[in-house]
Design a protein around this motif. Structure first.
Motif, PDB file in Angstrom:
ATOM      1  N   GLU A  77       0.838  -1.213   0.000  1.00  0.00           N
ATOM      2  CA  GLU A  77       0.000   0.000   0.000  1.00  0.00           C
ATOM      3  C   GLU A  77       0.867   1.256   0.000  1.00  0.00           C
ATOM      4  O   GLU A  77       0.530   2.255  -0.613  1.00  0.00           O
ATOM      5  N   ASN A  78       2.011   1.195   0.695  1.00  0.00           N
ATOM      6  CA  ASN A  78       2.906   2.361   0.774  1.00  0.00           C
ATOM      7  C   ASN A  78       3.603   2.652  -0.551  1.00  0.00           C
ATOM      8  O   ASN A  78       4.199   3.716  -0.709  1.00  0.00           O
ATOM      9  N   GLU A  79       3.561   1.690  -1.478  1.00  0.00           N
ATOM     10  CA  GLU A  79       4.246   1.893  -2.755  1.00  0.00           C
ATOM     11  C   GLU A  79       3.260   2.000  -3.919  1.00  0.00           C
ATOM     12  O   GLU A  79       3.642   1.801  -5.072  1.00  0.00           O
ATOM     13  N   GLN A  80       2.006   2.310  -3.617  1.00  0.00           N
ATOM     14  CA  GLN A  80       1.059   2.570  -4.692  1.00  0.00           C
ATOM     15  C   GLN A  80       1.519   3.807  -5.467  1.00  0.00           C
ATOM     16  O   GLN A  80       2.161   4.698  -4.905  1.00  0.00           O
ATOM     17  N   LEU A  81       1.184   3.847  -6.760  1.00  0.00           N
ATOM     18  CA  LEU A  81       1.711   4.897  -7.625  1.00  0.00           C
ATOM     19  C   LEU A  81       1.384   6.298  -7.138  1.00  0.00           C
ATOM     20  O   LEU A  81       2.137   7.243  -7.374  1.00  0.00           O
ATOM     21  N   ASN A  82       0.238   6.456  -6.448  1.00  0.00           N
ATOM     22  CA  ASN A  82      -0.110   7.793  -5.955  1.00  0.00           C
ATOM     23  C   ASN A  82       0.623   8.151  -4.664  1.00  0.00           C
ATOM     24  O   ASN A  82       0.450   9.237  -4.126  1.00  0.00           O
ATOM     25  N   LYS A  83       1.460   7.218  -4.161  1.00  0.00           N
ATOM     26  CA  LYS A  83       2.165   7.467  -2.896  1.00  0.00           C
ATOM     27  C   LYS A  83       3.685   7.525  -3.051  1.00  0.00           C
ATOM     28  O   LYS A  83       4.385   7.787  -2.079  1.00  0.00           O
ATOM     29  N   ILE A  84       4.190   7.247  -4.256  1.00  0.00           N
ATOM     30  CA  ILE A  84       5.640   7.345  -4.446  1.00  0.00           C
ATOM     31  C   ILE A  84       5.944   8.402  -5.503  1.00  0.00           C
ATOM     32  O   ILE A  84       5.131   8.669  -6.383  1.00  0.00           O
ATOM     33  N   ALA A  85       7.111   9.003  -5.388  1.00  0.00           N
ATOM     34  CA  ALA A  85       7.491  10.122  -6.255  1.00  0.00           C
ATOM     35  C   ALA A  85       7.561   9.684  -7.723  1.00  0.00           C
ATOM     36  O   ALA A  85       7.789   8.510  -8.033  1.00  0.00           O
ATOM     37  N   LEU A  86       7.377  10.656  -8.620  1.00  0.00           N
ATOM     38  CA  LEU A  86       7.386  10.369 -10.048  1.00  0.00           C
ATOM     39  C   LEU A  86       8.716   9.797 -10.515  1.00  0.00           C
ATOM     40  O   LEU A  86       8.751   8.926 -11.379  1.00  0.00           O
ATOM     41  N   ASP A  87       9.843  10.286  -9.937  1.00  0.00           N
ATOM     42  CA  ASP A  87      11.142   9.763 -10.361  1.00  0.00           C
ATOM     43  C   ASP A  87      11.285   8.292  -9.965  1.00  0.00           C
ATOM     44  O   ASP A  87      11.866   7.492 -10.706  1.00  0.00           O
ATOM     45  N   LYS A  88      10.716   7.920  -8.799  1.00  0.00           N
ATOM     46  CA  LYS A  88      10.744   6.506  -8.390  1.00  0.00           C
ATOM     47  C   LYS A  88       9.912   5.649  -9.336  1.00  0.00           C
ATOM     48  O   LYS A  88      10.298   4.532  -9.688  1.00  0.00           O
ATOM     49  N   GLN A  89       8.756   6.173  -9.742  1.00  0.00           N
ATOM     50  CA  GLN A  89       7.914   5.445 -10.707  1.00  0.00           C
ATOM     51  C   GLN A  89       8.662   5.228 -12.016  1.00  0.00           C
ATOM     52  O   GLN A  89       8.642   4.140 -12.600  1.00  0.00           O
ATOM     53  N   ARG A  90       9.351   6.281 -12.476  1.00  0.00           N
ATOM     54  CA  ARG A  90      10.091   6.199 -13.734  1.00  0.00           C
ATOM     55  C   ARG A  90      11.222   5.171 -13.641  1.00  0.00           C
ATOM     56  O   ARG A  90      11.416   4.361 -14.544  1.00  0.00           O
ATOM     57  N   HIS A  91      11.966   5.209 -12.525  1.00  0.00           N
ATOM     58  CA  HIS A  91      13.059   4.250 -12.334  1.00  0.00           C
ATOM     59  C   HIS A  91      12.536   2.817 -12.262  1.00  0.00           C
ATOM     60  O   HIS A  91      13.166   1.889 -12.761  1.00  0.00           O
ATOM     61  N   LEU A  92      11.378   2.653 -11.632  1.00  0.00           N
ATOM     62  CA  LEU A  92      10.783   1.319 -11.508  1.00  0.00           C
ATOM     63  C   LEU A  92      10.423   0.765 -12.889  1.00  0.00           C
ATOM     64  O   LEU A  92      10.727  -0.394 -13.215  1.00  0.00           O
ATOM     65  N   ILE A  93       9.798   1.611 -13.706  1.00  0.00           N
ATOM     66  CA  ILE A  93       9.446   1.203 -15.069  1.00  0.00           C
ATOM     67  C   ILE A  93      10.697   0.868 -15.871  1.00  0.00           C
ATOM     68  O   ILE A  93      10.747  -0.121 -16.613  1.00  0.00           O
ATOM     69  N   ASN A  94      11.749   1.689 -15.711  1.00  0.00           N
ATOM     70  CA  ASN A  94      13.009   1.430 -16.422  1.00  0.00           C
ATOM     71  C   ASN A  94      13.640   0.110 -15.985  1.00  0.00           C
ATOM     72  O   ASN A  94      14.235  -0.600 -16.796  1.00  0.00           O
ATOM     73  N   ASN A  95      13.494  -0.231 -14.705  1.00  0.00           N
ATOM     74  CA  ASN A  95      14.040  -1.506 -14.220  1.00  0.00           C
ATOM     75  C   ASN A  95      13.239  -2.690 -14.769  1.00  0.00           C
ATOM     76  O   ASN A  95      13.810  -3.738 -15.079  1.00  0.00           O
ATOM     77  N   PHE A  96      11.925  -2.520 -14.890  1.00  0.00           N
ATOM     78  CA  PHE A  96      11.113  -3.576 -15.526  1.00  0.00           C
ATOM     79  C   PHE A  96      11.580  -3.781 -16.965  1.00  0.00           C
ATOM     80  O   PHE A  96      11.709  -4.903 -17.456  1.00  0.00           O
ATOM     81  N   LYS A  97      11.824  -2.659 -17.639  1.00  0.00           N
ATOM     82  CA  LYS A  97      12.269  -2.716 -19.038  1.00  0.00           C
ATOM     83  C   LYS A  97      13.637  -3.391 -19.134  1.00  0.00           C
ATOM     84  O   LYS A  97      13.869  -4.242 -20.002  1.00  0.00           O
ATOM     85  N   LEU A  98      14.557  -3.028 -18.235  1.00  0.00           N
ATOM     86  CA  LEU A  98      15.885  -3.643 -18.209  1.00  0.00           C
ATOM     87  C   LEU A  98      15.777  -5.143 -18.017  1.00  0.00           C
ATOM     88  O   LEU A  98      16.419  -5.929 -18.731  1.00  0.00           O
ATOM     89  N   ALA A  99      14.954  -5.558 -17.055  1.00  0.00           N
ATOM     90  CA  ALA A  99      14.795  -6.987 -16.770  1.00  0.00           C
ATOM     91  C   ALA A  99      14.267  -7.733 -17.998  1.00  0.00           C
ATOM     92  O   ALA A  99      14.754  -8.824 -18.322  1.00  0.00           O
ATOM     93  N   THR A 100      13.298  -7.140 -18.669  1.00  0.00           N
ATOM     94  CA  THR A 100      12.727  -7.763 -19.873  1.00  0.00           C
ATOM     95  C   THR A 100      13.791  -7.898 -20.959  1.00  0.00           C
ATOM     96  O   THR A 100      13.912  -8.935 -21.608  1.00  0.00           O
ATOM     97  N   GLU A 101      14.585  -6.837 -21.151  1.00  0.00           N
ATOM     98  CA  GLU A 101      15.639  -6.871 -22.161  1.00  0.00           C
ATOM     99  C   GLU A 101      16.689  -7.936 -21.849  1.00  0.00           C
ATOM    100  O   GLU A 101      17.273  -8.532 -22.749  1.00  0.00           O
ATOM    101  N   LEU A 102      16.920  -8.179 -20.562  1.00  0.00           N
ATOM    102  CA  LEU A 102      17.914  -9.169 -20.161  1.00  0.00           C
ATOM    103  C   LEU A 102      17.345 -10.582 -20.126  1.00  0.00           C
ATOM    104  O   LEU A 102      18.037 -11.527 -19.756  1.00  0.00           O
TER     105      LEU A 102
END
Length: 372
Positions: A282-307
């Motif tokens: 609940e503490n990490e719902q998108l409306n509760k974490i900063a936009l830069d954290k959301q962006r980094h999280l998405i980038n890490n998902f993308k990195l994992a998929t690429e690998l």
């Protein structure tokens, strides 16, 4: 190299056995070792054996020996794209798929495509070509392997921005190391056979320093040796259990990126499937974490998929239980998590998580790897 060299003959046999796309990678310690030259030699050899081979993209860098070899080889014209007011040439993926030759030669595997291309990176073009049943001969330097990014920075002092996932080595039918002695490579550079004269002294002072080249050569040799060892091991595995890795990450992007890269390296070594799990509380719902954290999280998902990972996102406040359920569902054999941080609250919660995981896997054949 003769037209009937062992390397060329083996790839020819692969092509004759199946019409599915095969992948051959020429790997080198640096620019100038002769990867493109060898690919073009092989293209000539395949033509002599009546294989329909086309040059989809080759970069000669103005090297006379290489340009001579391009002559007489059929080419698929590049596409032209405009970026920032300039006309730039790129591999024409659509033309390759429509022409559908048996084999294409694609140079500079780690290249970033021009914005506006179908794929962001050339290795993704290669995957599309393979999926279409077309075989690919390609080339890349050792510093572009994603799992070696940190190591390359230590060796050369240069941050490598263009990388390929190690997964490509895993799916390759052949990986051939193009090796030269360090002195031979430096002599080629000084003779103007790698770069133009105005770039030679700068190259000698930076990437082509002798100690740097020695380490790059060792890394290239050990990478190909590891690849060959894994190939041989796979043939004799028999009933040995299939490893399956699970990397558990949070929205702490630096730690998550580290865990992803380390797990990718482990999975690649064992040639095993792997997954990345993010448990969103609940503490990490998108409306509760900063936009830069959301962006980094998405980038890490993308990195994992690429690998090469399967990425899973689960919503739960019971982190340990969510991990255990995925471990059971996916038949995980190795669980990879990050080391607890020393903030007191994180330390307590991570210890609770660790204890619960340890109790659950204590009597099962599951390994726990704490990455730090």
């Amino acid at each position: 190299m003769s037209a009937n060299s062992p390397s060329h003959t083996h790839f020819l046999e692969l092509l004759q056995k199946s019409k599915r796309g095969h992948l051959k990678i020429y790997l080198g310690m640096s620019a100038g070792v002769g990867k493109t030259y060898r690919m073009l030699q092989e293209a000539h050899s395949l033509l002599q054996h009546h294989i329909d081979v086309q040059i989809a993209y080759v970069e000669t860098h103005g090297r006379t020996e290489t340009e001579t070899l391009v002559k007489g080889l059929p080419l698929i014209p590049r596409t032209q794209l405009f970026h920032k007011g300039k006309a730039l040439e790129e591999l024409d993926l659509q033309a390759v798929l429509i022409r559908h030759p048996e084999v294409v030669v694609v140079d500079e595997l780690a290249h970033h495509n021009i914005p506006g291309s179908k794929n962001e990176k050339r290795w993704q073009d290669v995957v599309d070509i393979l999926d279409a049943g077309i075989s690919v001969i390609t080339a890349v330097n050792i510093q572009h392997l994603d799992s070696l990014s940190e190591r390359m920075l230590q060796i050369s002092g240069i941050t490598i921005t263009e990388t390929i996932p190690d997964q490509l080595l895993k799916i390759a039918d052949e990986v051939v190391n193009i090796d030269l002695s360090v002195d031979e490579l430096i002599d080629r550079l000084k003779a103007g056979k790698i770069y133009q004269e105005d770039k030679i002294n700068r190259a000698l002072a930076h990437f082509f320093k002798k100690e740097t080249i020695i380490q790059l050569r060792e890394q290239a040799l050990s990478t190909v040796a590891s690849y060959l060892d894994q190939k041989i091991t796979q043939r004799h595995l028999g009933n040995v259990r299939q490893e399956r890795f699970l990397a558990c990450i949070s929205s702490n992007w630096k730690t998550a990126q580290f865990i992803i890269r380390k797990t990718a390296k482990l999975a690649n070594y064992y040639r095993s499937p792997w997954m990345v799990l993010y448990v969103q509380t609940e503490n990490e719902q998108l409306n509760k974490i900063a936009l830069d954290k959301q962006r980094h999280l998405i980038n890490n998902f993308k990195l994992a998929t690429e690998l090469g990972a399967e990425v899973m996102k689960v919503k739960s406040n019971q982190v340990a239980q969510a991990i255990i359920e995925v471990v059971n569902e996916k038949k995980i054999t190795t669980l990879c998590i990050g080391k607890p941080h020393f903030h007191w609250f994180n330390l307590i919660t991570r210890r609770y998580l660790l204890n619960k995981l340890l109790k659950n896997i204590a009597n099962r054949s599951i390994d726990l790897v704490i990455l730090s």
